[in-house]
Design an enzyme around this catalytic site. Structure first.
Site, PDB file in Angstrom:
ATOM      1  N   SER A 135      10.361 -28.440 -22.939  1.00 56.88           N
ATOM      2  CA  SER A 135       9.073 -27.774 -22.542  1.00 56.88           C
ATOM      3  C   SER A 135       8.268 -27.264 -23.901  1.00 56.88           C
ATOM      4  O   SER A 135       7.023 -27.237 -23.869  1.00 56.88           O
ATOM      5  CB  SER A 135       9.130 -26.809 -21.549  1.00 56.88           C
ATOM      6  OG  SER A 135       9.700 -25.616 -21.705  1.00 56.88           O
ATOM      7  N   SER A 168      15.072 -26.930 -23.278  1.00 58.54           N
ATOM      8  CA  SER A 168      13.347 -27.095 -23.937  1.00 58.54           C
ATOM      9  C   SER A 168      13.198 -26.529 -25.289  1.00 58.54           C
ATOM     10  O   SER A 168      12.137 -26.629 -25.814  1.00 58.54           O
ATOM     11  CB  SER A 168      12.737 -26.146 -22.830  1.00 58.54           C
ATOM     12  OG  SER A 168      12.387 -26.684 -21.770  1.00 58.54           O
ATOM     13  N   LYS A 198       5.550 -19.750 -28.403  1.00 66.37           N
ATOM     14  CA  LYS A 198       5.378 -20.442 -27.012  1.00 66.37           C
ATOM     15  C   LYS A 198       4.549 -19.821 -26.256  1.00 66.37           C
ATOM     16  O   LYS A 198       4.675 -18.504 -26.048  1.00 66.37           O
ATOM     17  CB  LYS A 198       6.914 -20.848 -26.641  1.00 66.37           C
ATOM     18  CG  LYS A 198       6.788 -21.717 -25.342  1.00 66.37           C
ATOM     19  CD  LYS A 198       8.151 -21.986 -24.987  1.00 66.37           C
ATOM     20  CE  LYS A 198       8.198 -23.143 -23.903  1.00 66.37           C
ATOM     21  NZ  LYS A 198       9.546 -23.467 -23.431  1.00 66.37           N
TER      22      LYS A 198
END
Lengths: 96, 449
Positions: B124, B148, B49
């Site tokens: 996210s 997330s 990420k």
């Protein structure tokens, strides 16, 4: 609670943010809706509860004050900073 | 795509070929799951990420304000991964500063859901989940502040694990809400999640909220036949769509068939979780994001007259709408005159949320819960911020109480969209979560295609 222009202005200052004029009405409406919603917590009795909270037992540990980060990190950050000179960050003049 | 488990038995030459293949496929793909194709050393590639520091990589938290920033060190998870032969490989798209449930707020544009490209992948960690689901990554790391990792995993039909708070070092994870953030894994299988979690967990003196605990090898000790007492929260389910309710009923039957004991419980209305979360998270975000001043790292505004203007302009140009909204809200709940009524109140309510879980865990080993009230929504339909916050109803209480939870795919709805459910465990009982998840995974026989 209604967020008005005065409060938004104060929040912009605290946040170092400028909300575009064209967006102000919309953000005031959104923030007011959110604040009204989160006020549902007033339905809960919390008088007897501690205001500090941690999921970890024993809280934050103490440790000896020893530098653990490589000195190269600072130099590396500086070398990629938007503007730097002689080991310092460069900013616009503060005193004219 | 081969699993992480399978990758472990490959020769370095074979891994090298797989890496080349992933790189070529990912570059040719138009889901926008990858926003960078950086690589580090040789080894089994793990997609990162865009908020986890990898030395010498551009790491930007999906934001304009961090354009130009180069990570000066490795996150602890990166160092730990590398010891096991797993290496960072590519950057995954995400909601800006991990603030969002759809990956639509990224500076790099939206990521599409591989099961239906007119839908969001969730957020996210949407890039991480979409990439693993689409066969563009063997496994990925994400971060979970309010769901997330688990929610995009559920929307994309893959496995998302959020560890107990304190089990994985946050050193090198760009901070959103420090008391809630945990790095988690997104993988194809429960076993892969255990392998990757085993690699990244452990105490870290560089993170003062990192817990001291005995390291146990979970992946090689999964107890799939262990029978557990699992609580279902009846009043939660009624608020979810029919599709989710159907998957829930199916999972409960399968758990019973597998020998687990199901007990029925109720929990307080999730509206209090949502309110508490959006006070605590935004307060911490406003504080954490105060560091982005346009001077020390990232992008600086041009043509400014003085220092004040530099701050205001760099931040106003650099942050997107959702990040600005959360910073303003965070500064509101922390500001003089409102601090007690909002921020302190929410901190107190965290005790109530934790106590409520503890009462259930007096009788149950595990809680089975939906991850989201619906399948992945269509792109562009989550424009109302409060409505988007409400869709986090099932995931945020877990972060507020610091618990471990694993989201795994159960079935697909009639439109072919995956439905995931989560198993929530007691704090520091991460191993039991994996045992239960492996059992459920075997029982539901979810097929990704």
């Amino acid at each position: 609670m209604h967020i008005d222009h005065t409060i938004l202005e104060k929040l912009e200052k605290l946040s170092h943010l400028q909300v575009a004029e064209s967006k102000k009405t919309e953000i005031i409406k959104q923030l007011s809706e959110i604040v009204n919603y989160i006020e549902n917590l007033n339905e809960l009795d919390t008088d007897h509860l501690d205001a500090s909270f941690s999921t970890l037992e024993g809280g934050t540990p103490m440790r000896d004050d020893i530098v653990a980060t490589s000195p190269k990190v600072g130099k590396n950050i500086l070398s990629h900073a938007p503007r730097h000179e002689d080991g310092f960050f460069v900013v616009p003049a503060i005193i004219e | 795509m081969i699993t992480l488990k399978e990758a472990l038995s490959k020769t370095p030459q074979e891994i090298s070929e797989i890496r080349d293949q992933i790189m070529a496929t990912a570059k040719a793909n138009d889901l926008n799951a990858y926003i960078g194709f950086e690589t580090a050393d040789d080894g089994i590639p793990i997609l990162m990420k865009d908020n986890i520091q990898v030395k010498d990589w551009s790491v930007t938290s999906g934001s304009k304000i961090l354009q130009g920033y180069i990570a000066p060190y490795n996150a602890t998870v990166v160092e730990k991964m590398q010891e096991k032969g797993f290496v960072p490989f590519g950057r995954a798209n995400m909601d800006e500063f991990a603030m969002g449930s759809t990956t639509e707020s990224s500076y790099y544009g939206i990521t599409k859901n591989p099961h239906d490209t007119s839908r969001v992948p969730g957020g996210s960690s949407g890039g991480s989940a979409a990439a693993v689901a689409a066969g563009l990554a063997i496994a990925a790391l994400g971060s979970d502040t309010g769901g997330s990792v688990r929610q995009p995993a559920a929307y994309c039909g893959v496995v998302g694990f959020k560890p107990t708070y304190g089990r994985v070092s946050r050193y090198g994870l760009a901070a959103y809400a420090s008391s809630l953030d945990q790095i988690g894994t997104i993988t194809q299988t429960v076993e892969d999640a255990a392998i990757l979690y085993d690699a990244i967990k452990g105490h870290d003196p560089k993170d003062s909220t990192s817990a001291e605990f005995e390291i146990e090898d979970i992946a090689n000790n999964l107890d799939i036949d262990r029978t557990l007492t699992i609580a279902v929260i009846d009043n939660y389910i009624s608020e979810a769509d029919d599709d989710i309710q159907k998957a829930y009923a199916f999972a409960v039957e399968k758990l019973k068939e597998a020998g687990h004991t199901i007990i029925h419980k109720e929990m307080t209305n999730t509206k209090y979780d949502i309110a508490t979360y959006y006070i605590v998270a935004t307060a911490e975000a406003a504080t954490n994001l105060a560091r982005f001043d346009g001077i020390r790292y990232g992008r600086q505004a041009e043509n400014v007259k003085n220092l004040q203007e530099l701050y205001f302009k760099s931040r106003s140009e650099g942050f997107g709408e959702e990040v600005k909204r959360r910073i303003l809200l965070g500064n509101f709940v922390l500001s003089s005159g409102y601090y007690d009524a909002y921020y302190l109140k929410a901190q107190k309510v965290r005790h109530l949320i934790q106590d409520e879980f503890n009462v259930i865990f007096d009788e149950a080993d595990m809680i089975l819960s939906p991850v989201a009230p619906s399948v992945a929504p269509k792109i562009g339909t989550s424009s109302d911020p409060l409505e988007m916050y409400k869709s986090d109803m099932y995931t945020i209480a877990i972060n507020l109480a610091g618990l471990p939870a694993l989201s795994l795919p159960i079935m697909k709805n009639d439109d072919g969209m995956p439905i995931g459910l989560q198993l929530i465990g007691k704090a520091f009982n991460d191993k039991v979560v994996f045992d239960a998840a492996a059992s459920l995974e075997r029982a539901v026989k979810y097929k990704s295609n």
